[in-house]
Design an enzyme around this catalytic site. Sequence first.
Site, PDB file in Angstrom:
ATOM      1  N   LYS A  77      26.990  34.140  67.347  1.00  0.00           N
ATOM      2  CA  LYS A  77      25.555  33.889  67.218  1.00  0.00           C
ATOM      3  C   LYS A  77      24.766  34.942  68.012  1.00  0.00           C
ATOM      4  O   LYS A  77      25.352  35.702  68.800  1.00  0.00           O
ATOM      5  CB  LYS A  77      25.274  32.458  67.701  1.00  0.00           C
ATOM      6  CG  LYS A  77      25.967  31.389  66.830  1.00  0.00           C
ATOM      7  CD  LYS A  77      25.713  29.983  67.371  1.00  0.00           C
ATOM      8  CE  LYS A  77      26.352  28.914  66.496  1.00  0.00           C
ATOM      9  NZ  LYS A  77      26.129  27.541  67.046  1.00  0.00           N
ATOM     10  N   PHE A 104      16.562  19.097  66.242  1.00  0.00           N
ATOM     11  CA  PHE A 104      16.738  20.464  66.738  1.00  0.00           C
ATOM     12  C   PHE A 104      16.833  21.505  65.611  1.00  0.00           C
ATOM     13  O   PHE A 104      16.946  22.689  65.872  1.00  0.00           O
ATOM     14  CB  PHE A 104      17.986  20.559  67.633  1.00  0.00           C
ATOM     15  CG  PHE A 104      19.274  20.139  66.964  1.00  0.00           C
ATOM     16  CD1 PHE A 104      19.981  21.027  66.151  1.00  0.00           C
ATOM     17  CD2 PHE A 104      19.788  18.855  67.144  1.00  0.00           C
ATOM     18  CE1 PHE A 104      21.157  20.648  65.516  1.00  0.00           C
ATOM     19  CE2 PHE A 104      20.970  18.468  66.517  1.00  0.00           C
ATOM     20  CZ  PHE A 104      21.663  19.372  65.704  1.00  0.00           C
ATOM     21  N   ARG A 143      38.561  25.930  65.803  1.00  0.00           N
ATOM     22  CA  ARG A 143      37.653  24.969  66.473  1.00  0.00           C
ATOM     23  C   ARG A 143      38.145  24.674  67.881  1.00  0.00           C
ATOM     24  O   ARG A 143      37.362  24.484  68.796  1.00  0.00           O
ATOM     25  CB  ARG A 143      37.573  23.668  65.677  1.00  0.00           C
ATOM     26  CG  ARG A 143      36.985  23.799  64.278  1.00  0.00           C
ATOM     27  CD  ARG A 143      35.498  23.729  64.230  1.00  0.00           C
ATOM     28  NE  ARG A 143      34.976  22.423  64.589  1.00  0.00           N
ATOM     29  CZ  ARG A 143      33.667  22.127  64.549  1.00  0.00           C
ATOM     30  NH1 ARG A 143      32.782  23.041  64.160  1.00  0.00           N
ATOM     31  NH2 ARG A 143      33.234  20.930  64.901  1.00  0.00           N
ATOM     32  N   THR A 146      31.020  21.400  71.100  1.00  0.00           N
ATOM     33  CA  THR A 146      29.669  21.897  70.778  1.00  0.00           C
ATOM     34  C   THR A 146      28.836  22.132  72.038  1.00  0.00           C
ATOM     35  O   THR A 146      28.156  23.140  72.167  1.00  0.00           O
ATOM     36  CB  THR A 146      28.957  20.883  69.855  1.00  0.00           C
ATOM     37  OG1 THR A 146      29.782  20.673  68.699  1.00  0.00           O
ATOM     38  CG2 THR A 146      27.604  21.399  69.404  1.00  0.00           C
ATOM     39  N   ARG A 182      33.514  28.603  74.315  1.00  0.00           N
ATOM     40  CA  ARG A 182      32.301  27.979  74.867  1.00  0.00           C
ATOM     41  C   ARG A 182      32.525  27.512  76.301  1.00  0.00           C
ATOM     42  O   ARG A 182      31.632  27.595  77.137  1.00  0.00           O
ATOM     43  CB  ARG A 182      31.868  26.812  73.978  1.00  0.00           C
ATOM     44  CG  ARG A 182      31.272  27.265  72.633  1.00  0.00           C
ATOM     45  CD  ARG A 182      31.130  26.086  71.694  1.00  0.00           C
ATOM     46  NE  ARG A 182      30.453  26.414  70.449  1.00  0.00           N
ATOM     47  CZ  ARG A 182      30.453  25.617  69.382  1.00  0.00           C
ATOM     48  NH1 ARG A 182      31.109  24.460  69.429  1.00  0.00           N
ATOM     49  NH2 ARG A 182      29.817  25.974  68.284  1.00  0.00           N
ATOM     50  N   HIS A 224      30.046  30.071  66.076  1.00  0.00           N
ATOM     51  CA  HIS A 224      30.177  29.032  65.052  1.00  0.00           C
ATOM     52  C   HIS A 224      31.569  29.094  64.448  1.00  0.00           C
ATOM     53  O   HIS A 224      32.129  30.175  64.276  1.00  0.00           O
ATOM     54  CB  HIS A 224      29.154  29.258  63.930  1.00  0.00           C
ATOM     55  CG  HIS A 224      29.472  28.467  62.685  1.00  0.00           C
ATOM     56  ND1 HIS A 224      29.105  27.147  62.545  1.00  0.00           N
ATOM     57  CD2 HIS A 224      30.163  28.794  61.556  1.00  0.00           C
ATOM     58  CE1 HIS A 224      29.550  26.701  61.365  1.00  0.00           C
ATOM     59  NE2 HIS A 224      30.198  27.681  60.742  1.00  0.00           N
ATOM     60  N   GLU A 270      31.424  28.558  53.318  1.00  0.00           N
ATOM     61  CA  GLU A 270      30.657  29.442  54.204  1.00  0.00           C
ATOM     62  C   GLU A 270      31.052  30.907  54.014  1.00  0.00           C
ATOM     63  O   GLU A 270      30.198  31.790  54.071  1.00  0.00           O
ATOM     64  CB  GLU A 270      30.842  28.984  55.658  1.00  0.00           C
ATOM     65  CG  GLU A 270      30.185  27.619  55.894  1.00  0.00           C
ATOM     66  CD  GLU A 270      30.519  26.992  57.247  1.00  0.00           C
ATOM     67  OE1 GLU A 270      31.190  27.648  58.069  1.00  0.00           O
ATOM     68  OE2 GLU A 270      30.089  25.835  57.472  1.00  0.00           O
TER      69      GLU A 270
HETATM   70  P1  ADP Z   1      29.362  22.792  65.909  1.00  0.00           P
HETATM   71  O1  ADP Z   1      28.661  24.138  65.889  1.00  0.00           O
HETATM   72  O2  ADP Z   1      30.178  22.623  67.177  1.00  0.00           O
HETATM   73  O3  ADP Z   1      30.122  22.486  64.652  1.00  0.00           O
HETATM   74  P2  ADP Z   1      27.219  20.992  64.980  1.00  0.00           P
HETATM   75  O4  ADP Z   1      27.646  21.258  63.572  1.00  0.00           O
HETATM   76  O5  ADP Z   1      27.036  19.581  65.416  1.00  0.00           O
HETATM   77  O6  ADP Z   1      28.203  21.684  66.049  1.00  0.00           O
HETATM   78  O7  ADP Z   1      25.836  21.749  65.239  1.00  0.00           O
HETATM   79  C1  ADP Z   1      25.622  23.029  64.769  1.00  0.00           C
HETATM   80  C2  ADP Z   1      24.900  23.824  65.809  1.00  0.00           C
HETATM   81  O8  ADP Z   1      23.603  23.278  66.022  1.00  0.00           O
HETATM   82  C3  ADP Z   1      25.548  23.826  67.194  1.00  0.00           C
HETATM   83  O9  ADP Z   1      26.594  24.742  67.339  1.00  0.00           O
HETATM   84  C4  ADP Z   1      24.357  24.185  68.062  1.00  0.00           C
HETATM   85  O10 ADP Z   1      24.089  25.598  68.022  1.00  0.00           O
HETATM   86  C5  ADP Z   1      23.229  23.459  67.376  1.00  0.00           C
HETATM   87  N1  ADP Z   1      22.999  22.145  67.977  1.00  0.00           N
HETATM   88  C6  ADP Z   1      23.734  21.024  67.792  1.00  0.00           C
HETATM   89  N2  ADP Z   1      23.245  19.996  68.524  1.00  0.00           N
HETATM   90  C7  ADP Z   1      22.168  20.494  69.181  1.00  0.00           C
HETATM   91  C8  ADP Z   1      21.231  19.951  70.111  1.00  0.00           C
HETATM   92  N3  ADP Z   1      21.298  18.666  70.495  1.00  0.00           N
HETATM   93  N4  ADP Z   1      20.272  20.777  70.612  1.00  0.00           N
HETATM   94  C9  ADP Z   1      20.183  22.064  70.221  1.00  0.00           C
HETATM   95  N5  ADP Z   1      21.042  22.644  69.340  1.00  0.00           N
HETATM   96  C10 ADP Z   1      22.017  21.879  68.835  1.00  0.00           C
END
Ligand code: ADP
Length: 168
Positions: A28, A76, A104, A110, A121, A134, A145
């Site tokens: 990112k 968000f 993962r 996350t 992370r 991501h 994707e």
């Molecule tokens: P992951 O990326 O671990 O698969 P998610 O699919 O739940 O997680 O969320 C996608 C992305 O959205 C996260 O990696 C993060 O960048 C952002 N995100 C998720 N939850 C939040 C939050 N509560 N506040 C801000 N950004 C968030």
Amino acid sequence: PRMTKPRIFLPRLVAAMEGVEETYIMIKPDGVQRGLVGEIISRFEKKGFLLKGLKLFQCPKELAEEHYKDLKDKSFYPKLIGYITSGPVVCMAWEGVGVVASARKLIGATNPLQAEPGTIRGDLAVQTGRNVVHGSDSPENGHREIALWFKESELCQWVPAQAPWLME
Ligand code: ADP
């Protein structure tokens, strides 16, 4: 969309095709700005996955919205779209047996404060809104994707010289 199965050409590796998946990994904008590109790519490379596609890319808003469409009702979401389009990202397609779940694990939780030390992370980030990388969450989303972020011509089917030293 491109839905063909990933292929490995060496006949003696055909047995290893069982469970071959592909996953979309993206560094990112914060990871790029913080100079973590080499560090992050290196972790997947060292693990032994196969890099099939790689590019530095300024993501348009429409693509970010399509990529994160499942999250569009989250509070968000607007901030997330702003974050992902705030600067260049590094797009990668990686292939391997069990690569989706394994990537993962390498990436970690996350919320970087809950991510285990040793994960990307866990080692390199402190906030969910700046979690540097991501990774697709299922093999289906891996296909979806990669087809979304790459043209077919940007993906290479190749066998690395180290293949026989990674898999028997
Ligand atoms: P992951 O990326 O671990 O698969 P998610 O699919 O739940 O997680 O969320 C996608 C992305 O959205 C996260 O990696 C993060 O960048 C952002 N995100 C998720 N939850 C939040 C939050 N509560 N506040 C801000 N950004 C968030």
